[in-house]
Each structure stands twice: as structure tokens, then as C-alpha cells.
Design an enzyme around this catalytic site. Structure first.
Site, PDB file in Angstrom:
ATOM      1  CB  THR A  21      15.042  -5.164   4.889  1.00  0.00           C
ATOM      2  OG1 THR A  21      16.169  -6.022   5.051  1.00  0.00           O
ATOM      3  CG2 THR A  21      14.679  -4.556   6.234  1.00  0.00           C
ATOM      4  CG  ASP A  22      15.643 -10.514   1.807  1.00  0.00           C
ATOM      5  OD1 ASP A  22      14.452 -10.522   2.213  1.00  0.00           O
ATOM      6  OD2 ASP A  22      16.288 -11.567   1.633  1.00  0.00           O
ATOM      7  N   GLY A 103      16.792 -26.740   9.087  1.00  0.00           N
ATOM      8  CA  GLY A 103      15.490 -26.205   9.479  1.00  0.00           C
ATOM      9  C   GLY A 103      15.501 -25.344  10.729  1.00  0.00           C
ATOM     10  N   GLY A 105      16.588 -22.033  10.696  1.00  0.00           N
ATOM     11  CA  GLY A 105      16.662 -20.611  10.356  1.00  0.00           C
ATOM     12  C   GLY A 105      18.074 -20.144  10.091  1.00  0.00           C
ATOM     13  CG  LEU A 106      21.186 -21.134  11.944  1.00  0.00           C
ATOM     14  CD1 LEU A 106      22.198 -21.913  12.773  1.00  0.00           C
ATOM     15  CD2 LEU A 106      21.311 -19.646  12.232  1.00  0.00           C
ATOM     16  CB  SER A 107      20.585 -19.914   5.231  1.00  0.00           C
ATOM     17  OG  SER A 107      19.898 -18.744   5.472  1.00  0.00           O
ATOM     18  CD  GLU A 141      14.686 -21.814  -0.904  1.00  0.00           C
ATOM     19  OE1 GLU A 141      13.875 -22.541  -0.328  1.00  0.00           O
ATOM     20  OE2 GLU A 141      15.921 -22.001  -0.865  1.00  0.00           O
ATOM     21  CG  ASP A 153      18.463 -16.583   3.592  1.00  0.00           C
ATOM     22  OD1 ASP A 153      18.675 -15.564   4.272  1.00  0.00           O
ATOM     23  OD2 ASP A 153      17.409 -17.244   3.662  1.00  0.00           O
TER      24      ASP A 153
HETATM   25  C1  GLA Z   1      14.213 -15.797   5.172  1.00  0.00           C
HETATM   26  C2  GLA Z   1      14.355 -15.480   3.685  1.00  0.00           C
HETATM   27  C3  GLA Z   1      15.248 -14.268   3.457  1.00  0.00           C
HETATM   28  C4  GLA Z   1      14.805 -13.090   4.311  1.00  0.00           C
HETATM   29  C5  GLA Z   1      14.614 -13.539   5.772  1.00  0.00           C
HETATM   30  C6  GLA Z   1      14.057 -12.437   6.635  1.00  0.00           C
HETATM   31  O1  GLA Z   1      15.453 -16.217   5.678  1.00  0.00           O
HETATM   32  O2  GLA Z   1      14.898 -16.586   3.004  1.00  0.00           O
HETATM   33  O3  GLA Z   1      15.254 -13.916   2.078  1.00  0.00           O
HETATM   34  O4  GLA Z   1      13.650 -12.489   3.813  1.00  0.00           O
HETATM   35  O5  GLA Z   1      13.763 -14.656   5.872  1.00  0.00           O
HETATM   36  O6  GLA Z   1      14.966 -11.388   6.705  1.00  0.00           O
END
Ligand code: GLA
Length: 361
Positions: A21-22, A103, A105-107, A141, A153
């Protein structure tokens, strides 16, 4: 300049709800994690940095803008964007380590960017607000690393609050901390699935919904109701499907924020699980391993569960009674390993934590 050694603790993020959504100006509800990146460093003329994860020590000049396609790009990118924005911080000598898995998916990349930007902000007195640090890290990024992510994130890593999720309007960047009740835990399950196709799929989804918003003439997905999408003759079938998901997800974020505030965990959980089904079917961002984790989590007694972050592998989050969280996580892990023995999967009990912080040693 402050010549002392400083220690930076920069969290990762788990998104409770509001995925994809972001980049449409929509709503998100992330949590900053106690899993973190740590940077210990002191000022110097050049940058010399050791990365424990890469077991690699590298040196470069502060005006070196050449991307190498490795972990140093996140650092060089910070300097490049800061310079473009009119700041000229000096170098540093330091060490990077992390409890945050890379890597998954936890930013971990947002966490690293904010560690560097917050450190430079502190020792070179750049005067950046947390919001500006998040925006600068997102530009790193987008413009240097070349990943066209949204702001979620970096914003969560910069502005997270202990014990809370952040309800963020990514269009205006207004945000509201929502307390996570003490009697629940967030269990994050990392599937171990390589997310090699993420970037292509992510960019493709982004193009589809951005194109849809443009033909509807709106700036933000939050301006739309579901009927605006279903009745829109100007949209293709695929655009209706993808944007329909985004519009419903925005509404779910609002309902989850309200239900959390009212301590209605059953409702929160059922919305999370419904969100997973929607993102899997209509956004096609899941995979069989994530679906398995969500099914098993609910079967094992979670209030609800869903994939978290971009999807196509990576991690899922489950909302679980605090008393049962450790036993729950172990039994989920056993079930997953019985089904998918070849992955390096893992679980984490996550504590909602403060955003990036810099301490003088
Ligand atoms: C990744 C992106 C975020 C967001 C998510 C999905 O983590 O970095 O900006 O778009 O995917 O919500």
C-alpha cells in the site's frame, strides 16, 4: 564534531498489516523490532568499515559514488544522497554486526541505511529529523541501490516506538502509535525461501497500480472506495484486481488499528488472516510455503497470521497469546520442517521496539 566512539542500534521492521500500500499513499501498520543492526564507530577522514556478516573490511573515500553491487552500496548510497541534499559529513571507522537476519524480509537494508544516516547525523551534527532520515534512506534505496520501495520500512526503523505499532499514512507521513497489548506476542516465521523474483514482481505490481491510480486521477489509494475500482470502466481487469486489493487493505489497516486499541484480539487476528488470503489470491504475492505457515499458525491457535513485507517468500507474522508464544513457535517450526526440510527456516519472538538510537560510549 564529536570524536567519541558511538554505538548505534538500528531495528528491523515487521509489518502487522498494510502491505503493498505504501507506494500508493496508503496506510501501513509496522512495528520496529528488537532484532537489530549494530554499528560501533568513531569519526575519521575516510570510511573504513568491517561487516561481521560479510566477514569483510573495506575502505573508501566519502565522495566515492561507485556502486559495487554489495553491502558497501548501502553506505556509499547514504553519502551520495546526503551530498545531493546539501550535507557533507566526514568519514568513520567502525564495525557492523546484526541480530537481524539478512534478506529475510525484515528490512535489514533499511536498518543498515538508518544506522549509517543516524550515526552521521549525530557526530557531524547534520540536524536531520527522524522523518528526514527516513526519506533520505528511502532515496538511498530508490536512487543508489536501485530498488523502488516505498517509505514504510525506513519510516518504521526511524520512528518506531517501544510497545507500539505505527499507524502511518504514507501519503502525508502523519502517524499514530498504537499500543500492542502486553498479553500477545508477534511470532515471525522466516520460511527460508529465496526471494530472487521479488524485485521484478514488485516493480510489476507497482506499475500496475500506479497506472490504475493515474487513470482514475487520484493521488492516493485512500481516496478510493471499493466500488470506485470495481465500477471503473477505464481500468483493465488486472488493474481492478490489484487495486481492489490495495483499497481493501487500507480499510483493514484502519480496522486493525481500532481493534488493537480496543484490545479486540479476535477481530485483529481474523482480519490478518483474511488479508493473507486477499494478498495471495488477488495480489499474487504469496507462495506455498507462506500459505502453509499461515494455515498451520491458525490451526495451532494463533489469533491470525499473514505474510509480512513484500512476500514471494521471506517471512510471515502470527499474533499469539504471550503465554503460549514459545511453545507455539517451536511447534510451528516442527510442522514446517516436516513439510519443507530443505529450507533454512527460523522463528523469532519479536518485541516492538524504539526506532534507531545513537549512544555515546
Ligand atoms: C517492501 C518495501 C516496502 C513495502 C513492502 C510491501 O518491504 O520495501 O516499501 O512496499 O515491501 O508492503
Amino acid at each position: 564534531m564529536d570524536t567519541h566512539t558511538h554505538r548505534v542500534v538500528s531495528p528491523g521492521r515487521v509489518n502487522l498489516i498494510g502491505d503493498h500500500t505504501d507506494y500508493t499513499g496508503g496506510f501501513v501498520l509496522p512495528v520496529a523490532t528488537d532484532l537489530h543492526t549494530r554499528l560501533e564507530a568513531s569519526p575519521a577522514n575516510e570510511v573504513t568499515l568491517y561487516s561481521e556478516a560479510a566477514n569483510d573490511r573495506r575502505s573508501f573515500a566519502v565522495d566515492d559514488q561507485e556502486a559495487n553491487g554489495d553491502w558497501t552500496d548501502y553506505v556509499k548510497g547514504c553519502y551520495t544522497v546526503l551530498r545531493e541534499e546539501g550535507y557533507a559529513p566526514g568519514g568513520f571507522d567502525g564495525e557492523l554486526s546484526a541480530t537481524l537476519p539478512l534478506g529475510s524480509g525484515l528490512s535489514s537494508s533499511a536498518s543498515l541505511e538508518l544506522a549509517v544516516v543516524a550515526f552521521l547525523n549525530e557526530i557531524y551534527s547534520l540536524g536531520l529529523s527522524r522523518e528526514r532520515m527516513a526519506q533520505i534512506s528511502q532515496r538511498v534505496e530508490n536512487d543508489f541501490v536501485g530498488v523502488s520501495c516505498g517509505i514504510m520500512d525506513q519510516f518504521a526503523v526511524a520512528l518506531g516506538q517501544s510497545g507500539h505499532a505505527l499507524h502511518i499514512d504514507t501519503g502525508s507521513l502523519a502517524y499514530d502509535p498504537i499500543p500492542i497489548p502486553d498479553d500477545v506476542r508477534l511470532v515471525v516465521y522466516h520460511t527460508g525461501v529465496e526471494r530472487s523474483l521479488v524485485e521484478t514482481a514488485y516493480n510489476e505490481r507497482r506499475e500496475t497500480v500506479e497506472g490504475a491510480l493515474e487513470s482514475l486521477g487520484v493521488n492516493s489509494s485512500t481516496e478510493l472506495g471499493e466500488e470506485d475500482v470495481t465500477d471503473a470502466g477505464s481500468l483493465s481487469e488486472l488493474q481492478r484486481q490489484r487495486l481492489g486489493y490495495v483499497v481493501r487493505e487500507n480499510k483493514r489497516v484502519l480496522r486493525v488499528a481500532d481493534s488493537l486499541a480496543g484490545n479486540d484480539l479476535e477481530t485483529v487476528g481474523s482480519i490478518l488472516t483474511a488479508a493473507h488470503a486477499d494478498i495471495a489470491v488477488n495480489y499474487e504475492a504469496s507462495c506455498q510455503e507462506l500459505d502453509f505457515v499461515v494455515d498451520q499458525a491458525v490451526d495451532r491457535g494463533a489469533y491470525g497470521a499473514r505474510l509480512t513485507g513484500a512476500g514471494w517468500g521471506g517471512a510471515a507474522v502470527a499474533l499469539v497469546d504471550a503465554d503460549d508464544a514459545s511453545v507455539f513457535a517451536r511447534s510451528l517450526h516442527e510442522r514446517y520442517r516436516a513439510q519443507f526440510p530443505d529450507y533454512e527456516s527460523n522463528y523469532y519472538l519479536v518485541t516492538p521496539s524504539d526506532g534507531v538510537r545513537v549512544e555515546r560510549q
